[in-house]
Structures are given as structure tokens and as C-alpha cells.
Enzyme design. Structure first.
Site, PDB file in Angstrom:
ATOM      1  N   SER A   1      17.497  -7.540 -69.449  1.00 27.94           N
ATOM      2  CA  SER A   1      18.437  -8.654 -69.294  1.00 27.94           C
ATOM      3  C   SER A   1      18.118  -9.463 -68.049  1.00 27.94           C
ATOM      4  CB  SER A   1      19.869  -8.135 -69.199  1.00 27.94           C
ATOM      5  OG  SER A   1      20.757  -9.220 -68.981  1.00 27.94           O
TER       6      SER A   1
ATOM      7  N   LYS B   1      22.247  -2.284 -73.848  1.00 28.32           N
ATOM      8  CA  LYS B   1      21.914  -3.707 -73.733  1.00 28.32           C
ATOM      9  C   LYS B   1      22.748  -4.546 -74.691  1.00 28.32           C
ATOM     10  CE  LYS B   1      19.585  -7.460 -72.664  1.00 28.32           C
ATOM     11  NZ  LYS B   1      19.748  -8.393 -73.781  1.00 28.32           N
TER      12      LYS B   1
ATOM     13  N   HIS C   1      26.132  -4.843 -73.189  1.00 26.25           N
ATOM     14  CA  HIS C   1      25.995  -5.801 -72.083  1.00 26.25           C
ATOM     15  C   HIS C   1      26.129  -7.221 -72.619  1.00 26.25           C
ATOM     16  CE1 HIS C   1      23.454  -8.782 -70.040  1.00 26.25           C
ATOM     17  NE2 HIS C   1      23.733  -8.166 -68.910  1.00 26.25           N
ATOM     18  N   ASN C   2      25.427  -7.513 -73.701  1.00 28.22           N
ATOM     19  CA  ASN C   2      25.469  -8.858 -74.258  1.00 28.22           C
ATOM     20  C   ASN C   2      26.828  -9.184 -74.846  1.00 28.22           C
ATOM     21  OD1 ASN C   2      22.747  -8.755 -73.592  1.00 28.22           O
ATOM     22  ND2 ASN C   2      22.097  -9.835 -75.429  1.00 28.22           N
TER      23      ASN C   2
ATOM     24  N   GLU D   1      28.880 -10.116 -72.073  1.00 25.06           N
ATOM     25  CA  GLU D   1      28.410 -11.452 -71.681  1.00 25.06           C
ATOM     26  C   GLU D   1      29.067 -12.536 -72.548  1.00 25.06           C
ATOM     27  OE1 GLU D   1      24.279 -13.698 -72.570  1.00 25.06           O
ATOM     28  OE2 GLU D   1      24.077 -11.830 -71.443  1.00 25.06           O
TER      29      GLU D   1
END
Length: 470
Positions: free
Chosen positions: A129, A183, A186-187, A190
Site C-alpha cells: 500500500s 491489505k 486496509h483498502n 480506506e
């Protein structure tokens, strides 16, 4: 010829920047791209003077690597990753390590690792990222796979990762698909962060009539406090950019139709799969879907009249409320993401270290923020923490912010300005802190039409009622 320390396949911008990052850290890198012209252009232009080994066939690429080979794949998720792996198989050997550094779906990573392990190959799904800049200067890196593979690539990945206070924003996440799952979440977080910021910006615009320059000052001030983060920082920069063609703020000239690549959707799907409430993240995905039907919205704006009010209150007071609402909703969005990580870790036996994961996101990545050290603190104080909202540091902030938060959501509704993430985060907060919810009515309905039974509040057992007279 001296062998390369590592190799990378896929020379789009992210791949090129990762190669430059490795080269800048003293690694000799072999590079290959399906299109030979792109390889040549990269070597002659961007990477001119770097100690790289060009390869124009897969066989040549593999032969250029020292053993055990360390091969990074940076191509589009899905079938392209499988295609690259299939091309490599005739040439790689047992003990070699293949790293998928794209945004792959974690279940695909699990499948690939199992399949390659049968051939003696080591495979890792590596979340990366930070976008183009992060890939070049140091991203946040989330590797998952076998510990044996990590032992062979850990130094390389740590070297090229972002550093905060001397600590690498890279550490071993866990087995098989753990890295790519982290990940993905995480997105998803986000997505929530970006939508919450955009709703706050839009409420300033619609309710207070603020122009870009005025909003820039507000966001710049917020970025010096508890909302300090990369996304608030770039929002400040965006609001300060003037369009060269029109002389107007560039943000005003950008079409209000947001794109997406699927990781927010995957996060929402996995939340449903694991039975984890993540409404704010899901609403962020749905908000992008709603934005994408621009022609329909234009037609509806002309055809449907809304009964709305104009804001006539204290503008400075509303700005103070917006700051509190944004921070509180942010806590809830992260709470949803970490609840999903906790549940997935348990279901997949990953033993994720949630506080340590927060530390990996302090630098390099899109959601890097001052706020993350509080998440680490929360899990250090209580490793068995059920939900971030229950941590004293966050519970007190939510309690203090809720009056302002309710005023913002109420005012948005009264004025007809959509705020789906600010609203859903508040509902999530209220649902989680409610001892009773109306689900008893749902169970009664399910039992009525489908004999699905129900539990009682006053005695043990499973019950069914015959609701109608025959």
C-alpha cells in the site's frame, strides 16, 4: 554474468517504482514485461544508469536470478497472476519464492500457495500500500505465506518498506492468504475514510456555502490535530489546486463519478461472509456505486422534488461539530475493519497481531495517520479487546463527540444532503451500545412465516409458536 538478487515481472508504474526502490537499496534486479518495448523504454529512460538485468523471455528472466530465486509479480489481480505463474513453472525450481505483490483476492492466494507447495515452491501474497509514491519511496508491506518463504524475502521487503522512527512498516502477517486479507481490509477502511472526508467536505459546501479556499484552511487546521493523516493532508492540497484551463478550483471541475477496483467490495463481501457488521465500509462502496450513475442522478434531480430546509444556524459551531463527527465516524469505520480482521483471524487460524498491524500502516500507506498509535495502545492494554469502541481511549472520544455527531447527521437529513457514511457510523455506534434491538420482531416474523423458531428472554430452550388458527 553476475546474477540478480531478485526479479520483478510487470512494469506498469507500480512495478517500475518497486524496481527503482529495490535498486536504490542496493539490490540488483532482473526485470521482465510481456511487452518487450516497455522493458526497453524503462531501462533507457526511468532506470537509466541503474544496475538492472533486462530479460525478454521468461526463461531468460529466471536464468538471470541467483538461487533460491526471489520473484516478485506485479500484474493485475486474477487470471493475469495465474498466467504469469504458469509461464514460470517450467523454469523455476523447488525452494524458489514467488511473491504476488498485487491486490489479489485472499482466497486465490490460499489456492496458489497450496498448489505451488506441492511442487516445492514457496509462495507469498504480499499486500503493498502507498500508491506510486509509496512503491518508489517506501510502501507499507503486508506479507502472508509460509514462514520459510518469509525467512528468504523478509530482509528485502523490510529494506524497501516505509520507515517510521526507524521501524520498518513491514512484518510477517501470517500464513497463506493473511497478507492479502489484511491489505483488502486496509483498502476497505480506506474507502470509509475517503467517503467520510468527502461527505464532510460536501456538507461544508452545501450547508455553509464555503468555497475551496475556505475549506482548505479548515482541513489544514484539522491536519495539525487528531485528524492528522495522509488523506486529510492530500484533501488540503486538492482544495488548493487551481484548474489551469478555467482558473477555478480543480476539484470543482472533476466529474462526481468515483471509480473503484474491487477491494472495498471484497471487504464488504467478507464482512457478510463472516457475519461481521461493517456498514460504514459497505456504505462507502455503495456511495461510489451511486456516484457512478451520474446520468440517472441528473434526470432524478430534475424530476424529484425534495422537501428540505436551508441551514440557518451558526456556521462556526457546525464546523466544530463536523470535526467531531468526522473523528467519531472514523473510529467506527476502523472498529469495523479490525472486527473483521479479528474474526477472520480466528476462523482461519492466522493469529493476527492487530496492534502490530496498525503500526504497519503508520507510514507508506494511504490510511497512515497519527490516530493509529492509539489502536496499538488499545490492543496492548487489552489483547482480547472485542471492539475498538470498547477501548477506554476511543469510548471516551465517542461519548464526547456524539452530541455534535447527531447534530451533523440530523442537519444533513433536514437539508437533504446525503451523508451515508457519517449516518451509518452513528447507527453502528448506537446499535453496538444498545442492550436491546428490534431483532425480536424479526425472529417473530421468521417464526410466523417459516417456523424458524426463536429463543426466549425468560427461559432456556428453542420455541415455536403456531401463529394462525387453521
Amino acid at each position: 554474468m553476475k546474477k540478480a538478487n531478485a526479479g520483478l515481472i510487470g512494469l506498469a508504474v507500480m512495478g517500475q517504482n518497486l524496481v527503482m526502490n529495490m535498486a536504490n537499496h542496493g539490490y540488483r534486479v532482473a526485470v521482465y514485461n510481456r511487452t518487450a518495448a516497455k522493458t526497453r523504454a524503462f531501462l533507457e529512460e526511468t532506470a537509466a544508469g541503474k544496475d538492472l538485468v533486462p530479460a525478454y523471455t521468461v526463461q531468460e528472466f529466471v536464468a538471470a536470478l541467483e538461487k533460491p530465486r526471489r520473484i516478485l509479480i506485479m500484474v493485475k489481480a486474477g487470471a493475469p497472476v495465474d498466467a504469469v505463474i504458469d509461464e514460470l513453472l517450467p523454469y523455476v525450481e523447488a525452494g524458489d519464492v514467488i511473491l504476488d505483490c498485487g491486490n489479489s483476492f485472499f482466497a486465490d492466494t490460499v489456492r496458489r500457495e497450496k498448489s505451488l507447495a506441492q511442487r516445492g515452491l514457496r509462495f507469498m501474497g504480499v499486500g503493498v500500500s502507498g500508491g506510486e509514491e509509496g512503491a518508489l519511496k517506501g510502501p507499507s508491506i503486508m506479507p502472508g505465506g509460509s514462514p520459510e518463504a518469509w525467512a528468504l524475502v523478509g530482509d528485502l521487503l523490510r529494506d524497501i518498506s516505509a520507515k517510521v522512527g526507524g521501524d520498518a512498516c513491514c512484518d510477517y502477517i501470517g500464513p497463506d492468504g493473511a497478507g492479502h486479507f489484511v491489505k483488502t481490509v486496509h483498502n476497505g477502511i480506506e474507502y470509509g475514510d475517503m467517503q467520510l472526508i468527502s461527505e464532510t467536505y460536501w456538507l461544508m459546501h452545501e450547508l455553509l456555502g464555503m468555497d475551496a479556499a475556505q475549506m482548505q484552511q479548515v482541513f489544514a487546521g484539522w491536519n495539525k490535530g487528531r485528524l492528522d493523516s495522509y488523506l486529510i493532508e492530500i484533501t488540503t492540497d486538492i482544495l488548493g489546486r487551481t484548474d489551469e484551463l478555467t482558473g477555478r478550483p480543480l476539484v470543482d471541475m472533476i466529474l462526481d463519478a468515483a471509480g473503484q477496483k474491487g477491494t472495498g467490495m471484497w471487504t464488504s463481501q467478507q464482512a457478510l461472509q463472516f457475519g461481521v457488521a461493517a456498514p460504514t465500509i459497505a456504505e462507502a462502496v455503495f456511495a461510489r456505486c451511486a456516484s457512478a450513475v451520474k446520468p440517472q442522478r441528473v434526470a432524478a434531480a430534475r424530476a424529484i422534488r425534495g422537501e428540505t430546509e436551508r441551514f440557518c444556524g451558526d456556521g462556526q459551531a457546525l464546523l466544530a461539530d463536523l470535526e467531531q463527527a468526522l473523528y467519531a465516524a472514523k473510529i467506527c469505520s476502523y472498529a469495523q475493519g479490525f472486527d473483521l480482521l479479528k474474526t477472520a483471524s480466528h476462523e482461519n487460524n492466522w493469529a493476527l497481531k492487530l496492534g502490530d498491524i496498525a503500526m504497519l500502516w503508520r507510514g507508506g500507506c494511504i490510511i497512515r495517520a497519527q490516530f493509529l498509535h492509539l489502536i496499538k495502545q488499545a490492543y496492548d492494554e487489552n489483547p482480547a479487546l472485542e471492539n475498538l469502541m470498547m477501548a477506554p481511549v476511543f469510548r471516551s472520544e465517542l461519548e464526547k463527540a456524539q452530541k455534535a455527531w447527531r447534530r451533523v447527521v440530523s442537519q444533513a437529513a433536514l437539508c437533504g444532503v446525503p451523508a451515508p457514511c457519517l449516518s451509518s457510523a452513528l447507527s453502528y455506534f448506537d446499535s453496538y451500545r444498545s442492550e436491546r434491538l428490534p431483532a425480536n420482531m424479526i425472529q417473530a416474523q421468521r417464526d410466523y412465516f417459516g417456523a424458524h423458531t426463536y429463543l426466549r428472554t425468560d427461559r432456556e430452550g428453542v420455541f415455536h409458536t403456531k401463529w394462525t388458527e387453521e
